[in-house]
Design an enzyme around this catalytic site. Structure first.
Site, PDB file in Angstrom:
ATOM      1  N   LYS A 295       0.829  -1.202   0.000  1.00 38.51           N
ATOM      2  CA  LYS A 295       0.000   0.000   0.000  1.00 38.51           C
ATOM      3  C   LYS A 295       0.869   1.261   0.000  1.00 38.51           C
ATOM      4  O   LYS A 295       2.033   1.224   0.408  1.00 38.51           O
ATOM      5  CB  LYS A 295      -0.888   0.026   1.256  1.00 38.51           C
ATOM      6  CG  LYS A 295      -1.958  -1.040   1.325  1.00 38.51           C
ATOM      7  CD  LYS A 295      -2.729  -0.934   2.631  1.00 38.51           C
ATOM      8  CE  LYS A 295      -3.813  -1.988   2.734  1.00 38.51           C
ATOM      9  NZ  LYS A 295      -4.906  -1.771   1.778  1.00 38.51           N
ATOM     10  N   ASP A 306      -7.908  -2.675  10.267  1.00 38.87           N
ATOM     11  CA  ASP A 306      -8.326  -3.718   9.330  1.00 38.87           C
ATOM     12  C   ASP A 306      -8.844  -4.973  10.026  1.00 38.87           C
ATOM     13  O   ASP A 306      -9.215  -5.938   9.363  1.00 38.87           O
ATOM     14  CB  ASP A 306      -7.174  -4.068   8.381  1.00 38.87           C
ATOM     15  CG  ASP A 306      -7.662  -4.457   6.996  1.00 38.87           C
ATOM     16  OD1 ASP A 306      -8.772  -4.037   6.617  1.00 38.87           O
ATOM     17  OD2 ASP A 306      -6.938  -5.177   6.288  1.00 38.87           O
ATOM     18  N   ARG A 369     -10.589 -11.100   1.667  1.00 41.18           N
ATOM     19  CA  ARG A 369     -11.520 -12.084   1.105  1.00 41.18           C
ATOM     20  C   ARG A 369     -10.951 -13.497   1.177  1.00 41.18           C
ATOM     21  O   ARG A 369     -11.711 -14.471   1.205  1.00 41.18           O
ATOM     22  CB  ARG A 369     -11.868 -11.696  -0.329  1.00 41.18           C
ATOM     23  CG  ARG A 369     -10.733 -11.740  -1.321  1.00 41.18           C
ATOM     24  CD  ARG A 369     -11.007 -10.920  -2.579  1.00 41.18           C
ATOM     25  NE  ARG A 369     -11.022  -9.488  -2.290  1.00 41.18           N
ATOM     26  CZ  ARG A 369     -11.274  -8.551  -3.198  1.00 41.18           C
ATOM     27  NH1 ARG A 369     -11.534  -8.891  -4.449  1.00 41.18           N
ATOM     28  NH2 ARG A 369     -11.266  -7.275  -2.870  1.00 41.18           N
TER      29      ARG A 369
END
Length: 519
Positions: A295, A306, A369
């Site tokens: 990032k 997060d 995910r």
């Protein structure tokens, strides 16, 4: 129920009259409404006291309203003014605006006003309020929630140089004639404390909250309220085939964990055999650098949040046990740290998720995910009636809906039910579609699925379509994306502080209550 590193939560009391003796460092919070803002009448805008009788005398009310006129108060929403009223047994009076008068007030209007007042308390140690006696369903609990959440602060890592000099708010007295007020206030206090627990976990920096530590805290909290707790370490995860969780965590020196927290509430139901079973899943990435797909540095420090989904799920299942909901709730919490290193997974790697689906990792920053997919498959093995999962899933959520509105995806009917309840409790989830054609964008040349698409658009929806592949067909499912709402990077507002917000704890618990009541 409190997290280990949080500041004190104030106690809540119910009374039908003001204290007879003056209480030092105390504040009376009184709601006011707008008057005279009518262009046709030409009357000057002003503010009058709402919901003060029978607690305040006519003279005290008149003195408050005279003070408001002197300050040109308008009673606008969240507007606060501090007054000294010598006839009252408190140090000062704090008025908070509700806007235009209504016959009934929504819980969130009261919750927000209470939060705004709480943030303006300064060094007050005790408050008394008439907010809970406003007309409207649910306002008593909402007033308590707003006062606790608005007074929330997190100072665990401040030294004596910068730590607050005062002890903070420690007592809330609610003035009300409402039937069952004690029960409603206790419920509001429990919900607010659960939200504060989630906030504490998110606000704890990753230097102190890594996968093993978050798992330990979840275990301690769970056992304190009677939950069954199971923690899988990296060896158990590897042996059981949790490829997504192991893959994401392999770049860190702090190995991953999977926590299972079980509330067996069916024993409390009138008909235990008909009690519903609900699975909760929350993403627990304790810090997300993005991995090899790293990032930008400028905002990476916000990735301490997060694990906001995991924090909310842990707090929610603990609250379900504390308040003895008559349903079964099983939380599955995958926890990892996503770091770049010589052992980290690479773009182009293929991993095997729990349950056997293979995934090509095209972007290591789409890691949430991957760990959620493992947890979803495991959660569905319990044959739940409903699955609610939540995460700081995609930056695309903030592009689509902004920083305050969660995106809700999933099975159409259950998605809409969750979103509607979220709006009722003031967390304002919004239903989002999952177009079938987006699955084509997740095709891989070497595996069953790719973890990202090659398209710039619909990032939140693509992530939802990916997760849907792992949900059992018979399970009603909803995912709540709180990438923006879980952490407030702007100024405090209402009952929401800067930093961790605790969203969507109240949504998930309200959904559990609705399922317990209505199936």
């Amino acid at each position: 129920m409190t997290a280990e590193s949080g500041d004190q939560i104030p106690t809540v009391h119910v009374a039908t009259s003001l204290p007879k003796r003056r209480v030092s460092s105390s504040v009376l919070i009184v709601p006011v409404v707008s008057t005279g803002d009518d262009e046709q009448s030409g009357e000057r805008p002003g503010a009058v006291v709402a919901s003060a009788e029978p607690f305040l005398s006519a003279d005290a009310i008149a003195e408050i309203e005279a003070g408001l006129r002197a300050l040109d108060a308008t009673g606008a929403s969240d507007q606060v003014h501090r007054l000294v009223v010598s006839s009252l047994p408190v140090s000062s009076v704090l008025t908070v605006g509700l806007g235009k008068p209504r016959y009934e007030w929504t819980p969130d209007a009261v919750r927000r006003a209470a939060g705004a007042a709480a943030r303006a308390l300064g060094t007050a140690k005790a408050v008394v309020t008439t907010l809970a006696d406003l007309p409207g369903d649910g306002v008593c609990a909402a007033a308590v929630e707003g006062l606790i959440l608005g007074s929330y602060r997190f100072s665990a890592f401040r030294s004596a140089k910068t730590a607050p000099k005062d002890a903070g708010l420690h007592k809330i007295t609610v003035l009300t004639t409402t039937k069952d007020a004690r029960k409603h206030c206790a419920h509001g206090a429990a919900v607010a404390t659960a939200v504060a627990t989630a906030r504490d976990l998110v606000n704890t920096p990753p230097s102190h909250l890594y996968p093993a530590e978050l798992a330990r805290r979840a275990k301690v909290l769970g056992e304190s309220v009677g939950l069954e707790v199971q923690v899988l370490d990296e060896k158990a995860l590897q042996k059981a085939g949790y490829g997504g969780l192991v893959g994401v965590g392999q770049g860190s020196s702090r190995p991953p964990r999977l926590v299972r927290l079980t509330h067996r509430g069916s024993r409390l139901a009138k008909n235990p055999r008909r009690a519903k079973k609900v699975a909760l899943v929350g993403k627990g990435v304790t810090f997300d650098t993005g991995g090899i797909s790293i990032k930008p540095a400028a905002s990476m420090h916000y990735m301490t949040s997060d694990m906001g989904g995991a924090a909310a799920v842990i707090a929610t299942v603990a609250l379900a046990a504390q308040l003895e909901l008559p349903i079964n709730v099983i939380a599955t919490v995958p926890i990892a740290e996503n770091m770049p290193s010589a052992t980290a997974q690479r773009p182009g790697d293929v991993l095997t998720q729990y349950g056997g689906t293979t995934v090509e990792v095209l972007n290591t920053d789409a890691e949430g995910r991957l760990i959620l997919a493992d947890a979803i498959v495991r959660a569905c093995e319990d044959n739940p009636d409903y699955l609610i999962e939540t995460s700081t899933l995609t930056g695309a959520q903030t592009v689509a809906l902004g920083a305050r509105i969660p995106g809700v995806m999933g099975s159409d009917e259950f998605r809409d039910r969750v979103a509607a309840i979220s709006q009722q409790v003031g967390e304002n989830g919004w239903p989002m579609p999952l177009p079938d054609e987006l699955k084509d964008d997740l095709k891989s040349t070497v595996a069953d699925l790719a973890n990202v698409s090659g398209q710039r658009f619909a990032g939140m929806l693509v992530a939802g379509v990916f997760l849907r592949e792992f949900v059992a067909d018979a399970v009603d499912w909803a995912h709540i994306d709180v990438a923006g709402p879980a952490y407030n990077t702007g100024s405090a507002w209402g009952y929401t502080p800067k930093g961790a917000t605790g969203v969507p704890t109240r949504t998930m618990f309200a959904v559990l209550e609705d399922i317990a009541a209505n199936g």
